[in-house]
Design a protein around this motif. Structure first.
Motif, PDB file in Angstrom:
ATOM      1  N   LEU A  50       1.418   8.342 -10.953  1.00 30.50           N
ATOM      2  CA  LEU A  50       2.074   7.993 -12.211  1.00 30.50           C
ATOM      3  C   LEU A  50       1.048   7.784 -13.316  1.00 30.50           C
ATOM      4  CD1 LEU A  50       4.535   7.118 -13.908  1.00 30.50           C
ATOM      5  CD2 LEU A  50       4.289   4.825 -12.928  1.00 30.50           C
ATOM      6  N   LEU A  51      -0.033   7.099 -12.991  1.00 30.58           N
ATOM      7  CA  LEU A  51      -1.065   6.849 -13.997  1.00 30.58           C
ATOM      8  C   LEU A  51      -1.773   8.140 -14.406  1.00 30.58           C
ATOM      9  CD1 LEU A  51      -2.703   3.523 -12.772  1.00 30.58           C
ATOM     10  CD2 LEU A  51      -0.881   3.846 -14.442  1.00 30.58           C
ATOM     11  N   ALA A  86       4.321   3.272 -19.757  1.00 28.00           N
ATOM     12  CA  ALA A  86       3.168   3.620 -18.920  1.00 28.00           C
ATOM     13  C   ALA A  86       2.065   4.278 -19.740  1.00 28.00           C
ATOM     14  CB  ALA A  86       3.607   4.548 -17.789  1.00 28.00           C
ATOM     15  N   LYS A  87       2.453   5.082 -20.718  1.00 27.30           N
ATOM     16  CA  LYS A  87       1.444   5.826 -21.485  1.00 27.30           C
ATOM     17  C   LYS A  87       0.514   4.905 -22.269  1.00 27.30           C
ATOM     18  CE  LYS A  87       4.570   9.784 -21.691  1.00 27.30           C
ATOM     19  NZ  LYS A  87       5.464  10.601 -22.540  1.00 27.30           N
ATOM     20  N   ALA A 128       0.814  -1.218   0.000  1.00 36.05           N
ATOM     21  CA  ALA A 128       0.000   0.000   0.000  1.00 36.05           C
ATOM     22  C   ALA A 128       0.845   1.265   0.000  1.00 36.05           C
ATOM     23  CB  ALA A 128      -0.937   0.007   1.205  1.00 36.05           C
ATOM     24  N   LEU A 129       2.096   1.155   0.471  1.00 33.41           N
ATOM     25  CA  LEU A 129       2.956   2.339   0.526  1.00 33.41           C
ATOM     26  C   LEU A 129       3.189   2.939  -0.854  1.00 33.41           C
ATOM     27  CD1 LEU A 129       5.646   1.158   3.123  1.00 33.41           C
ATOM     28  CD2 LEU A 129       3.806   2.810   3.491  1.00 33.41           C
ATOM     29  N   ALA A 130       3.200   2.110  -1.869  1.00 32.97           N
ATOM     30  CA  ALA A 130       3.481   2.586  -3.230  1.00 32.97           C
ATOM     31  C   ALA A 130       2.211   2.918  -4.006  1.00 32.97           C
ATOM     32  CB  ALA A 130       4.295   1.545  -3.992  1.00 32.97           C
ATOM     33  N   THR A 139       7.867   7.891 -12.429  1.00 32.97           N
ATOM     34  CA  THR A 139       8.288   6.486 -12.438  1.00 32.97           C
ATOM     35  C   THR A 139       9.324   6.257 -11.350  1.00 32.97           C
ATOM     36  OG1 THR A 139       7.914   6.358 -14.834  1.00 32.97           O
ATOM     37  CG2 THR A 139       9.238   4.625 -13.838  1.00 32.97           C
ATOM     38  N   LYS A 140      10.266   7.181 -11.224  1.00 39.79           N
ATOM     39  CA  LYS A 140      11.288   7.052 -10.187  1.00 39.79           C
ATOM     40  C   LYS A 140      10.661   7.165  -8.799  1.00 39.79           C
ATOM     41  CE  LYS A 140      15.687   8.874  -8.517  1.00 39.79           C
ATOM     42  NZ  LYS A 140      16.807   9.822  -8.776  1.00 39.79           N
ATOM     43  N   SER A 141       9.747   8.100  -8.611  1.00 40.48           N
ATOM     44  CA  SER A 141       9.104   8.258  -7.305  1.00 40.48           C
ATOM     45  C   SER A 141       8.377   6.980  -6.902  1.00 40.48           C
ATOM     46  CB  SER A 141       8.121   9.429  -7.340  1.00 40.48           C
ATOM     47  OG  SER A 141       8.802  10.654  -7.530  1.00 40.48           O
TER      48      SER A 141
END
Length: 285
Positions: free
Chosen positions: A159-160, A203-204, A150-152, A168-170
Protein backbone atom coordinates in the motif's frame (compact mmCIF):
# COMPACT_ATOMS: atom_id res chain seq x y z
CA UNK A 1 -33.85 3.15 7.94
CA UNK A 2 -31.06 5.72 7.63
CA UNK A 3 -31.29 8.98 5.70
CA UNK A 4 -28.30 9.25 3.37
CA UNK A 5 -27.21 12.63 2.05
CA UNK A 6 -24.20 14.77 1.17
CA UNK A 7 -23.73 17.68 3.57
CA UNK A 8 -21.57 20.69 2.67
CA UNK A 9 -19.03 21.37 5.44
CA UNK A 10 -16.35 23.46 3.73
CA UNK A 11 -16.38 25.99 0.91
CA UNK A 12 -12.65 26.37 0.13
CA UNK A 13 -12.13 23.76 -1.09
CA UNK A 14 -15.69 22.62 -1.58
CA UNK A 15 -16.21 19.54 0.57
CA UNK A 16 -19.33 17.49 1.17
CA UNK A 17 -19.45 14.70 3.70
CA UNK A 18 -21.54 11.68 2.84
CA UNK A 19 -23.64 11.22 5.96
CA UNK A 20 -26.09 8.56 7.07
CA UNK A 21 -28.37 9.48 9.96
CA UNK A 22 -31.38 8.12 11.73
CA UNK A 23 -34.56 10.06 12.43
CA UNK A 24 -34.18 9.93 16.21
CA UNK A 25 -34.29 13.14 18.28
CA UNK A 26 -31.53 15.68 17.54
CA UNK A 27 -31.19 16.47 21.25
CA UNK A 28 -30.06 12.85 21.68
CA UNK A 29 -27.56 12.81 18.81
CA UNK A 30 -24.66 10.38 18.67
CA UNK A 31 -21.90 11.34 16.25
CA UNK A 32 -19.87 8.29 15.17
CA UNK A 33 -16.37 8.90 13.76
CA UNK A 34 -14.90 6.02 11.78
CA UNK A 35 -11.29 4.89 11.66
CA UNK A 36 -8.93 4.02 8.86
CA UNK A 37 -8.92 6.77 7.89
CA UNK A 38 -9.18 5.52 4.28
CA UNK A 39 -12.28 3.45 5.11
CA UNK A 40 -15.88 4.64 5.43
CA UNK A 41 -18.36 4.45 8.29
CA UNK A 42 -20.40 1.42 7.21
CA UNK A 43 -18.49 -1.20 9.23
CA UNK A 44 -19.69 0.61 12.39
CA UNK A 45 -23.41 0.72 11.65
CA UNK A 46 -24.03 -2.54 13.49
CA UNK A 47 -24.78 -2.90 16.37
CA UNK A 48 -25.29 0.88 16.83
CA UNK A 49 -28.26 0.81 14.46
CA UNK A 50 -30.26 -0.66 17.36
CA UNK A 51 -30.25 2.85 18.87
CA UNK A 52 -31.77 4.51 15.79
CA UNK A 53 -35.22 5.11 17.27
CA UNK A 54 -34.06 6.68 20.52
CA UNK A 55 -31.12 8.69 19.18
CA UNK A 56 -30.18 10.57 16.06
CA UNK A 57 -27.26 8.46 14.89
CA UNK A 58 -24.92 10.45 12.65
CA UNK A 59 -22.44 8.44 10.58
CA UNK A 60 -20.25 10.67 8.35
CA UNK A 61 -17.51 9.58 5.99
CA UNK A 62 -14.48 11.78 6.64
CA UNK A 63 -13.14 14.03 3.86
CA UNK A 64 -11.39 11.90 1.26
CA UNK A 65 -13.15 8.77 2.52
CA UNK A 66 -16.04 6.65 1.34
CA UNK A 67 -18.55 8.66 -0.62
CA UNK A 68 -17.42 12.06 0.66
CA UNK A 69 -15.44 14.51 -1.46
CA UNK A 70 -12.16 13.06 -2.73
CA UNK A 71 -9.38 14.29 -5.00
CA UNK A 72 -8.42 17.14 -2.68
CA UNK A 73 -4.96 18.73 -2.46
CA UNK A 74 -2.65 16.68 -0.26
CA UNK A 75 -2.26 19.47 2.29
CA UNK A 76 -6.00 19.44 3.03
CA UNK A 77 -5.81 15.95 4.52
CA UNK A 78 -5.08 17.08 8.03
CA UNK A 79 -6.65 16.06 11.37
CA UNK A 80 -7.50 19.67 12.19
CA UNK A 81 -9.37 20.02 8.89
CA UNK A 82 -11.25 16.77 9.51
CA UNK A 83 -12.18 18.02 12.98
CA UNK A 84 -13.46 21.31 11.56
CA UNK A 85 -15.57 19.34 9.07
CA UNK A 86 -17.24 17.48 11.94
CA UNK A 87 -18.06 20.69 13.80
CA UNK A 88 -19.50 22.17 10.61
CA UNK A 89 -21.52 19.01 10.12
CA UNK A 90 -23.08 19.42 13.56
CA UNK A 91 -23.93 23.01 12.63
CA UNK A 92 -25.47 21.96 9.32
CA UNK A 93 -27.62 19.36 11.06
CA UNK A 94 -28.57 21.89 13.77
CA UNK A 95 -27.12 19.74 16.53
CA UNK A 96 -26.03 21.98 19.37
CA UNK A 97 -24.60 19.26 21.58
CA UNK A 98 -23.91 15.60 20.86
CA UNK A 99 -22.51 12.46 22.34
CA UNK A 100 -19.48 11.35 20.33
CA UNK A 101 -18.08 7.89 19.64
CA UNK A 102 -14.70 7.79 17.93
CA UNK A 103 -13.38 4.43 16.77
CA UNK A 104 -9.64 3.73 16.30
CA UNK A 105 -8.25 6.68 14.27
CA UNK A 106 -11.66 8.25 14.81
CA UNK A 107 -10.97 8.10 18.54
CA UNK A 108 -8.02 10.45 18.03
CA UNK A 109 -10.19 12.85 16.03
CA UNK A 110 -12.87 12.64 18.75
CA UNK A 111 -10.30 13.84 21.27
CA UNK A 112 -9.44 16.78 19.01
CA UNK A 113 -13.14 17.56 18.71
CA UNK A 114 -13.60 17.56 22.48
CA UNK A 115 -10.60 19.84 22.97
CA UNK A 116 -11.62 22.21 20.16
CA UNK A 117 -15.25 22.58 21.22
CA UNK A 118 -15.97 20.99 24.62
CA UNK A 119 -19.29 22.80 24.86
CA UNK A 120 -20.56 20.76 21.90
CA UNK A 121 -19.98 17.36 23.51
CA UNK A 122 -22.01 15.76 26.30
CA UNK A 123 -20.21 12.42 26.59
CA UNK A 124 -17.23 10.97 24.79
CA UNK A 125 -16.59 7.32 23.89
CA UNK A 126 -13.08 6.46 22.75
CA UNK A 127 -13.48 2.98 21.28
CA UNK A 128 -10.55 0.75 20.30
CA UNK A 129 -8.25 3.75 20.48
CA UNK A 130 -6.16 5.46 23.13
CA UNK A 131 -5.53 8.76 24.81
CA UNK A 132 -1.89 8.07 25.60
CA UNK A 133 0.59 6.95 22.91
CA UNK A 134 1.12 3.24 22.38
CA UNK A 135 4.56 2.16 23.70
CA UNK A 136 6.82 0.75 21.01
CA UNK A 137 7.33 -2.46 23.01
CA UNK A 138 3.63 -2.90 23.85
CA UNK A 139 3.37 -6.33 22.22
CA UNK A 140 6.93 -7.59 22.50
CA UNK A 141 6.08 -10.16 25.16
CA UNK A 142 3.06 -11.51 23.26
CA UNK A 143 4.29 -13.75 20.40
CA UNK A 144 0.79 -14.52 19.11
CA UNK A 145 0.08 -10.82 18.74
CA UNK A 146 3.30 -10.28 16.81
CA UNK A 147 2.46 -13.17 14.49
CA UNK A 148 -1.05 -11.95 13.77
CA UNK A 149 0.12 -8.39 13.16
CA UNK A 150 2.79 -9.66 10.78
CA UNK A 151 0.14 -11.11 8.46
CA UNK A 152 -0.80 -7.61 7.30
CA UNK A 153 2.74 -6.26 7.03
CA UNK A 154 3.23 -7.32 3.42
CA UNK A 155 0.04 -5.62 2.24
CA UNK A 156 0.96 -2.49 4.22
CA UNK A 157 4.27 -2.35 2.38
CA UNK A 158 2.46 -2.75 -0.94
CA UNK A 159 0.00 0.00 0.00
CA UNK A 160 2.79 2.41 0.87
CA UNK A 161 4.58 1.61 -2.40
CA UNK A 162 1.51 2.36 -4.50
CA UNK A 163 -1.53 3.65 -2.57
CA UNK A 164 -4.79 2.71 -4.27
CA UNK A 165 -8.27 1.92 -2.96
CA UNK A 166 -7.78 -1.69 -4.00
CA UNK A 167 -4.62 -1.96 -1.91
CA UNK A 168 -6.31 -0.29 1.04
CA UNK A 169 -8.96 -2.99 0.85
CA UNK A 170 -6.35 -5.75 0.50
CA UNK A 171 -4.62 -4.47 3.62
CA UNK A 172 -7.94 -4.43 5.49
CA UNK A 173 -8.73 -8.00 4.44
CA UNK A 174 -5.25 -9.20 5.40
CA UNK A 175 -5.73 -7.64 8.82
CA UNK A 176 -8.92 -9.58 9.65
CA UNK A 177 -7.17 -12.19 11.87
CA UNK A 178 -5.43 -9.42 13.81
CA UNK A 179 -8.56 -7.29 14.20
CA UNK A 180 -11.15 -9.92 15.12
CA UNK A 181 -10.07 -12.22 17.92
CA UNK A 182 -12.70 -14.98 17.63
CA UNK A 183 -12.28 -17.02 14.42
CA UNK A 184 -16.03 -17.58 14.17
CA UNK A 185 -16.61 -13.80 14.04
CA UNK A 186 -14.09 -13.12 11.28
CA UNK A 187 -16.46 -13.86 8.38
CA UNK A 188 -18.66 -11.01 9.63
CA UNK A 189 -15.85 -8.49 9.25
CA UNK A 190 -15.07 -9.90 5.81
CA UNK A 191 -18.72 -9.37 4.87
CA UNK A 192 -18.68 -5.78 6.08
CA UNK A 193 -15.46 -5.00 4.25
CA UNK A 194 -17.27 -5.94 1.05
CA UNK A 195 -19.55 -2.94 1.61
CA UNK A 196 -16.85 -0.42 2.55
CA UNK A 197 -15.94 2.22 -0.04
CA UNK A 198 -12.18 2.32 0.41
CA UNK A 199 -9.91 5.15 -0.70
CA UNK A 200 -6.19 5.95 -0.52
CA UNK A 201 -6.49 9.72 -0.13
CA UNK A 202 -4.97 9.90 3.34
CA UNK A 203 -2.27 7.32 2.58
CA UNK A 204 -0.67 9.52 -0.07
CA UNK A 205 0.14 12.53 2.16
CA UNK A 206 1.00 10.10 4.97
CA UNK A 207 3.70 8.62 2.73
CA UNK A 208 4.86 12.12 1.85
CA UNK A 209 5.13 12.96 5.54
CA UNK A 210 2.69 15.86 5.40
CA UNK A 211 0.04 14.42 7.75
CA UNK A 212 0.81 15.08 11.42
CA UNK A 213 -0.26 12.69 14.14
CA UNK A 214 -3.93 13.00 14.99
CA UNK A 215 -3.17 12.45 18.68
CA UNK A 216 -3.45 15.79 20.51
CA UNK A 217 -0.49 16.97 22.55
CA UNK A 218 -0.80 16.35 26.30
CA UNK A 219 -4.28 14.98 25.71
CA UNK A 220 -4.62 13.11 29.02
CA UNK A 221 -4.21 16.20 31.18
CA UNK A 222 -6.25 18.39 28.85
CA UNK A 223 -9.16 15.96 28.59
CA UNK A 224 -9.07 15.30 32.33
CA UNK A 225 -9.57 19.01 32.90
CA UNK A 226 -12.81 19.03 30.90
CA UNK A 227 -16.25 18.46 32.36
CA UNK A 228 -16.96 15.65 29.89
CA UNK A 229 -17.57 12.04 30.99
CA UNK A 230 -15.32 9.69 29.00
CA UNK A 231 -15.63 5.97 28.34
CA UNK A 232 -12.62 4.03 27.10
CA UNK A 233 -14.21 1.01 25.40
CA UNK A 234 -11.82 -1.75 24.48
CA UNK A 235 -11.35 -5.38 23.52
CA UNK A 236 -9.06 -7.35 25.78
CA UNK A 237 -7.17 -8.77 22.78
CA UNK A 238 -6.86 -5.51 20.82
CA UNK A 239 -3.65 -5.76 18.79
CA UNK A 240 -3.59 -2.11 17.71
CA UNK A 241 -4.14 -0.26 20.99
CA UNK A 242 -3.35 -2.30 24.14
CA UNK A 243 -6.25 -2.78 26.55
CA UNK A 244 -3.94 -2.17 29.50
CA UNK A 245 -3.40 1.35 28.20
CA UNK A 246 -7.12 2.08 28.43
CA UNK A 247 -7.21 0.88 32.01
CA UNK A 248 -4.10 2.77 33.13
CA UNK A 249 -5.34 5.93 31.43
CA UNK A 250 -8.77 5.76 33.08
CA UNK A 251 -7.11 5.36 36.47
CA UNK A 252 -5.47 8.78 35.97
CA UNK A 253 -8.61 10.63 34.89
CA UNK A 254 -11.42 11.50 37.32
CA UNK A 255 -13.88 11.89 34.45
CA UNK A 256 -13.06 8.60 32.67
CA UNK A 257 -13.70 4.91 33.11
CA UNK A 258 -12.64 1.90 31.10
CA UNK A 259 -14.69 -1.08 29.97
CA UNK A 260 -12.58 -3.94 28.62
CA UNK A 261 -14.44 -6.77 26.89
CA UNK A 262 -12.99 -10.26 26.95
CA UNK A 263 -12.53 -12.41 23.85
CA UNK A 264 -12.59 -9.31 21.68
CA UNK A 265 -9.98 -7.70 19.46
CA UNK A 266 -9.67 -4.30 17.81
CA UNK A 267 -13.10 -4.80 16.21
CA UNK A 268 -14.68 -5.47 19.58
CA UNK A 269 -18.10 -4.46 18.22
CA UNK A 270 -17.89 -7.45 15.87
CA UNK A 271 -16.33 -9.91 18.29
CA UNK A 272 -18.82 -9.17 21.08
CA UNK A 273 -21.60 -6.96 19.67
CA UNK A 274 -24.13 -7.38 22.48
CA UNK A 275 -21.67 -6.67 25.27
CA UNK A 276 -20.14 -3.79 23.31
CA UNK A 277 -23.55 -2.18 22.66
CA UNK A 278 -24.56 -2.66 26.29
CA UNK A 279 -21.44 -0.78 27.40
CA UNK A 280 -22.32 2.07 25.01
CA UNK A 281 -25.95 2.32 26.14
CA UNK A 282 -25.11 2.05 29.85
CA UNK A 283 -22.70 4.95 29.48
CA UNK A 284 -25.03 7.14 27.42
CA UNK A 285 -28.18 6.57 29.47
Amino acid sequence: MLIEEHVAVCQDPRIELFTARSSGPADQALLVIHGGPDWDHTYLREPLIALAETRMLVFPDLRGCGRSTTGLPAETYHPDAATADLLNLLDALQIQCADVLGFSYGGLLAQRLALAAPQRIRRLIIASSSIEPVPEAAYDDWPEARNLRALANATWTELLADPTPERTKSHAVAGIPANVWRPEARPELRRRLGDVHFSAEWAKPFIAGTVPSARPDNSLARLAALDIPILLLHGRQDLTFPAALAQSTAAQMPNARAVVIGQAGHMAHIDQPEEWLRAVTDFLD
